[in-house]
Every structure is written in C-alpha cells, then in structure tokens.
Enzyme design. Structure first.
Site, PDB file in Angstrom:
ATOM      1  CG  HIS A 188       2.005  -4.513 -16.853  1.00 12.33           C
ATOM      2  ND1 HIS A 188       2.390  -3.336 -17.435  1.00 12.33           N
ATOM      3  CD2 HIS A 188       2.462  -4.452 -15.587  1.00 12.33           C
ATOM      4  CE1 HIS A 188       3.055  -2.604 -16.542  1.00 12.33           C
ATOM      5  NE2 HIS A 188       3.110  -3.258 -15.418  1.00 12.33           N
ATOM      6  CE  LYS A 216       7.125  -4.796 -16.937  1.00  8.25           C
ATOM      7  NZ  LYS A 216       7.625  -3.422 -16.888  1.00  8.25           N
ATOM      8  CG  ASP A 224      11.024  -3.679 -16.623  1.00  5.05           C
ATOM      9  OD1 ASP A 224      10.865  -4.882 -16.885  1.00  5.05           O
ATOM     10  OD2 ASP A 224      10.115  -2.935 -16.213  1.00  5.05           O
ATOM     11  CE1 TYR A 246       5.222   0.588 -15.959  1.00  3.58           C
ATOM     12  CE2 TYR A 246       7.489   0.302 -16.661  1.00  3.58           C
ATOM     13  CZ  TYR A 246       6.408  -0.107 -15.911  1.00  3.58           C
ATOM     14  OH  TYR A 246       6.533  -1.207 -15.104  1.00  3.58           O
TER      15      TYR A 246
HETATM   16  N1  LIG Z   1       5.412  -5.273 -13.460  1.00  2.56           N
HETATM   17  C1  LIG Z   1       4.879  -4.369 -12.697  1.00  2.56           C
HETATM   18  O1  LIG Z   1       3.669  -4.368 -12.408  1.00  2.56           O
HETATM   19  C2  LIG Z   1       5.752  -3.279 -12.149  1.00  2.56           C
HETATM   20  C3  LIG Z   1       5.272  -2.458 -11.103  1.00  2.56           C
HETATM   21  C4  LIG Z   1       6.125  -1.462 -10.598  1.00  2.56           C
HETATM   22  C5  LIG Z   1       7.387  -1.313 -11.144  1.00  2.56           C
HETATM   23  N2  LIG Z   1       7.817  -2.108 -12.180  1.00  2.56           N
HETATM   24  C6  LIG Z   1       9.164  -1.942 -12.769  1.00  2.56           C
HETATM   25  O2  LIG Z   1      10.127  -1.960 -11.714  1.00  2.56           O
HETATM   26  C7  LIG Z   1      10.910  -0.758 -11.779  1.00  2.56           C
HETATM   27  C8  LIG Z   1      11.390  -0.345 -10.404  1.00  2.56           C
HETATM   28  O3  LIG Z   1      10.293  -0.152  -9.528  1.00  2.56           O
HETATM   29  P1  LIG Z   1       9.771   1.289  -9.046  1.00  2.56           P
HETATM   30  O4  LIG Z   1      10.146   2.293 -10.050  1.00  2.56           O
HETATM   31  O5  LIG Z   1       8.327   1.120  -8.736  1.00  2.56           O
HETATM   32  O6  LIG Z   1      10.490   1.529  -7.655  1.00  2.56           O
HETATM   33  P2  LIG Z   1      11.966   1.388  -7.023  1.00  2.56           P
HETATM   34  O7  LIG Z   1      12.952   0.982  -8.040  1.00  2.56           O
HETATM   35  O8  LIG Z   1      11.796   0.557  -5.797  1.00  2.56           O
HETATM   36  O9  LIG Z   1      12.229   2.863  -6.519  1.00  2.56           O
HETATM   37  C9  LIG Z   1      12.329   3.955  -7.400  1.00  2.56           C
HETATM   38  C10 LIG Z   1      12.333   5.228  -6.562  1.00  2.56           C
HETATM   39  O10 LIG Z   1      13.474   5.262  -5.710  1.00  2.56           O
HETATM   40  C11 LIG Z   1      14.267   6.427  -6.000  1.00  2.56           C
HETATM   41  N3  LIG Z   1      15.676   5.990  -5.951  1.00  2.56           N
HETATM   42  C12 LIG Z   1      16.279   5.127  -6.796  1.00  2.56           C
HETATM   43  N4  LIG Z   1      17.559   4.900  -6.429  1.00  2.56           N
HETATM   44  C13 LIG Z   1      17.781   5.653  -5.335  1.00  2.56           C
HETATM   45  C14 LIG Z   1      18.915   5.854  -4.514  1.00  2.56           C
HETATM   46  N5  LIG Z   1      20.057   5.202  -4.748  1.00  2.56           N
HETATM   47  N6  LIG Z   1      18.805   6.730  -3.468  1.00  2.56           N
HETATM   48  C15 LIG Z   1      17.630   7.387  -3.232  1.00  2.56           C
HETATM   49  N7  LIG Z   1      16.515   7.216  -3.981  1.00  2.56           N
HETATM   50  C16 LIG Z   1      16.580   6.362  -5.027  1.00  2.56           C
HETATM   51  C17 LIG Z   1      13.857   6.878  -7.376  1.00  2.56           C
HETATM   52  O11 LIG Z   1      13.974   8.271  -7.509  1.00  2.56           O
HETATM   53  P3  LIG Z   1      14.900   8.949  -8.672  1.00  2.56           P
HETATM   54  O12 LIG Z   1      14.423   8.435  -9.982  1.00  2.56           O
HETATM   55  O13 LIG Z   1      14.661  10.383  -8.465  1.00  2.56           O
HETATM   56  O14 LIG Z   1      16.308   8.531  -8.353  1.00  2.56           O
HETATM   57  C18 LIG Z   1      12.386   6.479  -7.413  1.00  2.56           C
HETATM   58  O15 LIG Z   1      11.608   7.445  -6.768  1.00  2.56           O
HETATM   59  C19 LIG Z   1       9.948   0.235 -12.433  1.00  2.56           C
HETATM   60  O16 LIG Z   1      10.622   1.382 -12.902  1.00  2.56           O
HETATM   61  C20 LIG Z   1       9.355  -0.629 -13.507  1.00  2.56           C
HETATM   62  O17 LIG Z   1      10.265  -0.765 -14.591  1.00  2.56           O
HETATM   63  C21 LIG Z   1       7.019  -3.094 -12.666  1.00  2.56           C
END
Ligand SMILES: NC(=O)c1ccc[n+]([C@@H]2O[C@H](COP(=O)([O-])OP(=O)(O)OC[C@H]3O[C@@H](n4cnc5c(N)ncnc54)[C@H](OP(=O)(O)O)[C@@H]3O)[C@@H](O)[C@H]2O)c1
Length: 273
Positions: free
Chosen positions: A110, A77, A47, A52
C-alpha cells in the site's frame, strides 16, 4: 458497457476502469450495494484494501452477484502496520478470508514503508511464486522508491498505483513505469470532487458534452493508465463508466497535463523516503 483492458507484464489482463471503494468516513454500509450495482452496469474491476475495512462487504457482493468470479478483477493491499515478511504473508491470508476468496488478482504494497518495504516485497514475490495471486505490485512508489526496488526485486511489479491527475501529474513516474514495463494506475482520479468547477475543466466538459468527472477519467484512459474512480451512488457509478464513447484530442490532453498545481488528496509518497 465494457471497459478496455490493459495487458500487464505477466500477460494477464486488467480492466482499465475499475471501481474504488474507499469510504472516507469509513461508513461501509454502502459498499456491498455499490459493488453489486457496478458489476451490473459492466464494471469488472474492484479496488479495495485491508485498511478500508470493507473487504468483507466486497466479498459479500462478489458472492451475491451473478457475474462469475473469473470475470472480475479484485485488487487489495497490505496495510503499513502489517508490513514485513511474515506479517505480510499473514495479511494476505486475512484478506483472502475477509474477501471469502481463494485468490486475489492483484496484491499491492500500500505504501513504501521505510525499513519494511523490501521484506514486504519479498513476501509478495513468495505468494506470487506459489501461484496464489495473479499479479503483484506496489502503490505510492515514486521514482526514488522504484529505483531502490529495482535493486532487490526478482519480479518486476505489474502495477504501480499512485495519485495521478492533471493536478498531481507525476509525469516522471509515468515515464519510469512505461520504460520498465510497469502499468500505472491512477487513484483519486476525480480529486475527490475538489476540481469539479475548475474553469479549464468546465470548458472541456462543455466541448465534449461530458461532466468534468468524465473528462478526468478520460485523461487517464487516453494515456493508457488504469483508473479507479470511487462512488457509492448508483447514478455516479454509471456516469463514471460512460467514458468509452469519446476520447480527448492530443491538444486537450496536453492542456490538461499543464494544470499540475501539486494538489494531493492523500499523503505525499516523498515523505516515505
Ligand atoms: N493506494 C492508495 O494509497 C489509495 C489512496 C486513495 C485512494 N485509493 C483508491 O482509489 C479510489 C478512488 O480514489 P478516492 O476514493 O480517494 O477519490 P475519487 O475517486 O477521486 O473521488 C471520490 C469522491 O468523488 C465523489 N464522486 C464520484 N463520482 C462523482 C460524480 N460523478 N459526481 C460527483 N461526485 C462524484 C464520491 O462521492 P460518492 O461516493 O458520494 O459518489 C467521492 O466523494 C479509492 O476508492 C481507492 O480504491 C488508493
């Protein structure tokens, strides 16, 4: 390991657990290796988004991996500043170019940008009707946005990607999407680590012999929701995928669902009415 798949409303399949690649600090130097590593351990769903700034890195990983393109589900997106009919058509071409692909699996609006979202959706319908994308959908649409969309959409979105966690439990949106054949996809499923030591979550982690991160991923999976935890660390990419050997029982799922406290890591879509 292999993720279960969800069948979307147009018959195509999406792996239920994918890899998110949004780098909060926009340091995209790890994206290519993260995607390649994820594909090695079995992820088949990536994704990304134009905003990004790492579509090119994702594209390089897709070129370098030995996993065939048709086994990988790629989402991107259209960003807010590109919304509108013609500009969305152009944005799609730009994303294809950056990703070095000739089609995208899922293209999403998005955010529901006011006064633009209808024309943006019409552009996505055109791209879909021309068979240049396998599925189209939306992101950050809550019930009022979905109801408005249903007054003008000829094609029902395949997916709605929203912030969805026990702490941001958008149950009304989940129910609305279920009723209308739209698959819900949970972003920021790990609450970016903010709740890693929340006592009720720790208790379940201990009970199931899993990490609090794995419990959060499983909470989405057990509700039939697609989810895209992000990590660029090989260890954590693997750990986040080790969630197919257990499931949460009904009462634990329910108790997690009561943790809702309105915590959000992204904007509130209600600010986009
Ligand atoms: N559509 C939208 O508006 C929207 C908005 C936000 C996000 N998204 C999508 O959703 C995806 C995921 O959301 P997100 O990136 O916001 O947050 P998330 O997946 O909730 O959390 C990511 C964070 O958690 C850490 N992490 C991941 N696995 C871990 C583990 N097993 N233990 C400890 N820390 C861990 C990562 O650090 P490290 O990388 O250092 O492991 C990173 O800092 C995004 O990457 C994006 O593709 C979409």
């Amino acid at each position: 390991m292999i993720s279960p798949k969800i069948i979307l409303n147009n018959g195509i399949e999406i792996p239920q657990v994918g890899l998110g690649v949004f780098e909060e600090d926009f340091d995209i130097s790890k994206t290519k290796e993260a995607v390649k590593y994820a594909l090695e351990v079995g992820y088949r769903h990536i994704d990304t988004a134009a905003v990004y700034q790492n579509e090119e890195e994702v594209g390089k990983a897709l070129k370098e991996t030995t996993v065939p393109r048709n086994e990988i589900f790629v989402t991107t997106k259209v960003w807010n500043s590109e919304q509108g009919y013609d500009s969305t058509l152009r944005a799609y071409e730009n994303s294809l170019k950056s990703l070095q692909l000739d089609y995208i699996d899922l293209y999403l609006v998005h955010w529901p940008v006011k006064n633009k979202r209808k024309d943006t959706w019409k552009a996505l319908e055109k791209i879909y009707e021309e068979k240049r994308v396998r599925a189209i959908g939306i992101s950050n649409y809550l019930v009022p946005h979905l109801e408005e969309l249903s007054t003008y959409a000829h094609i029902i979105p395949a997916v709605n990607q929203i912030e969805f966690t026990p702490y941001c439990n958008e149950k009304d949106t989940l129910d609305w999407c279920r009723k209308n054949g739209i698959a819900l996809e949970s972003y920021s499923p790990l609450v970016r680590g903010l709740k890693r030591n929340d006592p009720p979550l720790l208790k379940l982690a201990e009970k199931y012999g899993k990490s609090t991160f794995q419990i959060l991923i499983r909470w989405a999976v057990d509700q039939g929701v697609i989810t895209i935890p992000k990590s660029s660390s090989p260890n954590r990419i693997s750990n986040n995928f080790e969630v197919f050997d257990f499931c949460l029982n009904e009462s634990d799922l329910e108790s997690l669902s009561h943790l809702h406290d309105g915590t959000r890591v992204a904007d509130d879509p209600m600010d986009y009415l």
